[in-house]
Design an enzyme around this catalytic site. Sequence first.
Site, mmCIF file in Angstrom:
data_model
loop_
_atom_site.group_PDB
_atom_site.id
_atom_site.type_symbol
_atom_site.label_atom_id
_atom_site.label_comp_id
_atom_site.label_asym_id
_atom_site.label_seq_id
_atom_site.Cartn_x
_atom_site.Cartn_y
_atom_site.Cartn_z
ATOM 1 N N GLU A 1 0.825 -1.224 0.000
ATOM 2 C CA GLU A 1 0.000 0.000 0.000
ATOM 3 C C GLU A 1 0.854 1.266 0.000
ATOM 4 O O GLU A 1 0.483 2.284 0.581
ATOM 5 C CB GLU A 1 -0.979 0.017 1.177
ATOM 6 C CG GLU A 1 -1.886 -1.183 1.286
ATOM 7 C CD GLU A 1 -2.725 -1.437 0.049
ATOM 8 O OE1 GLU A 1 -2.916 -0.510 -0.754
ATOM 9 O OE2 GLU A 1 -3.168 -2.581 -0.125
ATOM 10 N N GLY A 2 1.974 1.190 -0.697
ATOM 11 C CA GLY A 2 2.863 2.350 -0.781
ATOM 12 C C GLY A 2 3.947 2.286 0.275
ATOM 13 O O GLY A 2 3.660 2.290 1.467
#
Lengths: 598, 598
Positions: free
Chosen positions: B442-443
Amino acid sequence: MSRYDAPLTDMRFVLFDLLQAEREFARLGFADATRDVLDAVLDEGARFATEVLAPLNAVGDEVGCSLDVATGDVRTPPGFKQAYAQYVDGGWTGLVTPTEHGGQGLPHLVGFPIKEMIDAANLAWGNFPLLSNGATEALMAFGTDWQREVFLKPLVEGRWTGTMCLTEPHCGTDLGLLRTRAEPRGDDTYAISGTKIFITAGEHDMTDNIVHLVLAKLPDAPAGSRGISLFVVPKFRVAQDGSIGERNTVRCGSLEHKMGIHGSATCVMNFDGAEGYLVGEPHKGLMAMFVMMNTARLAVGLQGLGVSDRAYQNAVEYAKDRLQMRSATGTKFPDKPADPIIVHADVRRMLLTGKALVEGGRALAYDAAMQFDIASRGESGTERAQADALVGFLTPIVKACLTEWSVEITYDALQCFGGHGYIREHGMEQLARDARITTLYEGTTGIQALDLLGRKVMQLKGAGLEAMLGRIRSFCEANANDREIGGYCASLTHLAGQWQQLSIEIAQRTGSDADELGAAAYDYLMFSGYTCLAYWWARSLAALRDATPTTAFAEGKRATARFYFERILPRTLAHAAAIRSGAPSLMALDAEAFDAGR
Amino acid sequence: MSRYDAPLTDMRFVLFDLLQAEREFARLGFADATRDVLDAVLDEGARFATEVLAPLNAVGDEVGCSLDVATGDVRTPPGFKQAYAQYVDGGWTGLVTPTEHGGQGLPHLVGFPIKEMIDAANLAWGNFPLLSNGATEALMAFGTDWQREVFLKPLVEGRWTGTMCLTEPHCGTDLGLLRTRAEPRGDDTYAISGTKIFITAGEHDMTDNIVHLVLAKLPDAPAGSRGISLFVVPKFRVAQDGSIGERNTVRCGSLEHKMGIHGSATCVMNFDGAEGYLVGEPHKGLMAMFVMMNTARLAVGLQGLGVSDRAYQNAVEYAKDRLQMRSATGTKFPDKPADPIIVHADVRRMLLTGKALVEGGRALAYDAAMQFDIASRGESGTERAQADALVGFLTPIVKACLTEWSVEITYDALQCFGGHGYIREHGMEQLARDARITTLYEGTTGIQALDLLGRKVMQLKGAGLEAMLGRIRSFCEANANDREIGGYCASLTHLAGQWQQLSIEIAQRTGSDADELGAAAYDYLMFSGYTCLAYWWARSLAALRDATPTTAFAEGKRATARFYFERILPRTLAHAAAIRSGAPSLMALDAEAFDAGR
């Protein structure tokens, strides 16, 4: 799978430009350690590490070691045994052992880069020959002539390997609690009984015999750590002439399942009246243990360094290959669908952290090796004593900082890979798992911190610290007006003053509250490590003035030194503040209140 | 195996004393969210997490997921499927989904502690229901009535689960590069073709169907990230009435072998002309993705928090049990052979770091959830806008800091175990391996840092930062003269000023060198996180003035707040110095010179 190319250029820079190894070896009487010999040793070591060991790193992790419960035999991963045979054939086992004990008598400073390359290539494999070193040191220092002939010789030749059997289930740091017993049998032998855990290379299939160095208590032992004696206990009994006899009653009961270093056999060893011989004097085993331990601690520091360097190298390669987004300052590679991620500042931050800590750490560690050599071969008693104080002082710093940094560097390197770093096939997560052991074994970071501050600084009245501060100050005075490094020297001089001042403050506070020492120890250790590294980065630039390295190499050093001083060294601010906050914030809370939120 | 007891006392403190949840929920019109209901939900959530999920954590790691290559079916670890059925039966899947979409409509602030407990109990298992959330959010925001009826409803009911199919082998962060294609088929369907990787819960045996939310490009798509569209692609096709039809041509090609979260199925998904439906407008997929992503990022922050709390708890228990050495200030337990290691200052340093970051992090994360609730239910447009700015601002801080801290806390917790922490049976190394994914997916942390500084502070003109600074300043003004926390407020006021000043400096420097933003981003992120935590620690003490907690609990808070301000907060000194050093030390080095030492 991760790759490994040996950092021979930087190793030679540290040895020959920074530490002036040629001149020093000649001065110390290492007649064989000429530049030609050293270059050949480095090349050959790199070849062995990269061609023989590195390809076995992944399979060691995947397959691991296995125990045949029926026989107690341990099988090492595919290829490990053959690699060990090549290691022995190559004459590596006795590289730094003095010639009078059958070794090649090369300086420890030469052994360090070889060890670093082995660890980078295959940390788990490196543990099999590593543990022989401690046994070798103990037998050289305390063994009888017969013990040296029968046990030390095959260790140096690599025909047998050694172990250090210290830890028991209920005692690791606190060896005063140990329960393993040694009963005199009327002759010169003892019956050793007890259980030892975490015994690296305690059992394996690489050699005909294994020599266990075992801490145990004699029946009349005083309580605590002053009642510990050291014994040598072979896997197979040996006759007076050294020939191998019947199986001794020592056996591997199980192998630990670990987070990493799966290729290293971590054994539970059961001694059931096993035949052993006393090494050194009764009840003086702890001193002998420290002889084994000190070289082992430096060696674990090198493990941290080696794994870090490999992780760093792979992160650099990936960052140059992986295309993702454009540079913030505009497209750099218009012919590609995106720029390589090495154009991004934050990726560079992670890579330069690795470069700064690896290359600085290499200088720090190799200098400790040089001091080790000077301590035994220095020209005067004064020189030897100062070098000895420096080795003692630097050992916990090398062990703890290089291993703590290895956790950080393998973290950053994995992070450069993004999600791919978490996937086994890239090999980065293995490096992170393998690195994780290094802050634990041979004394945790907390124990190193107490050794540094409690023993090396406080008990020994700071002889090592003074020596280190003296080196820093004379270097800074000599270079204060240098156009390139004068500014760094100013920072370093300030830092050295702060280091000394913090040492004094802690000593004063500890006088009124004994917890102040433990409260300061970790942050003091890290402060010390960062200060030492600043010294080595400044000295690296100074050494480049005289040397003629390639431009890319020199530019790399200059940019990394700047990065280190600007972006890593400020960590000392946080450590100094933590030290100065003292013990109260740590000690106030009642043990039962730690988890009152549940 | 590691244990897990839910931190219900601290959760209730954060919800009811610190965040005044009862009052706020009433104000925001959550009529069902009464104290009785919330207490019952927390208790039941804790029971499910500790009794059902926690016992499956080790087996999930050991057995993992497996793929039947012939059929493409994935089998989850023993017990996972049954636990999911219990989760659905318990009505947990729609806990915070609005009632108009079939959910229970409870506040997100109630969903957060439930999610934290699930993640602490079994991070890998938690990933199966987690990914439904993103699909739910996307379909609520952009789905047609039919898509909501057919896909959203079973997701909310938990009969099906969802995925987010973004990443491809050559693109993670840089989704503009993606190659998956969507061909219109003349009706309202599209044929989706391409390969997606790292698809969490992409295939499993828990539900009858799986709903993939897939980013792909239409034939007429503009280049780059403005040409991405979002599609819903079910594992089994659905008829107009929502009944399950034949197998769609989407299939799991392989499972990744990972460092941790072995129980979570990380799939390579091959789409071979699979039938899908456009969600939202053509070429607007990236916006839809951010809707999915934002809640997912907060959720990953909670994963970091949950794993950290479990690691911390086990380290505390071990430190109270393990006997080793005597206290520096004299024997504390004369009837025992040694004192428990929790008497040692350095062990306390590690434990208190965990306590400070876990409990402070809990307040930080739960506050973000409350702002999330206010953003949708606040009384005025102004209130909703400010809360929305705060959520956007806090999301990268929660995601990145709580996950970075989870790496540190699981490190420290393992370290408290010494060598035993490295052994699988204690369960500590699993927590460290599981935590390691959270800074990546998620980054990465680097991406969160750019989101915070580049988008939330620079592009959005600092609305979220201003809101946060305003809260800090009004709190500090109100408590400046408080005997207990006045000093902390003075530090905090100074820090807030520095935070604002650094933001201005970076903006100015970025104007003349675009690399300055990326160069500052990571350190700015961490500086922000530590400043936020200082605010929450000060506020925690303020909340204790009015509440009536047990003495041990209150003492724990006070001691930990002191520890935080004295020993953790000085890290901001290092981060500020790194920020101010700017981009040059990062950008100077030529890419080819990074590895010139080899």
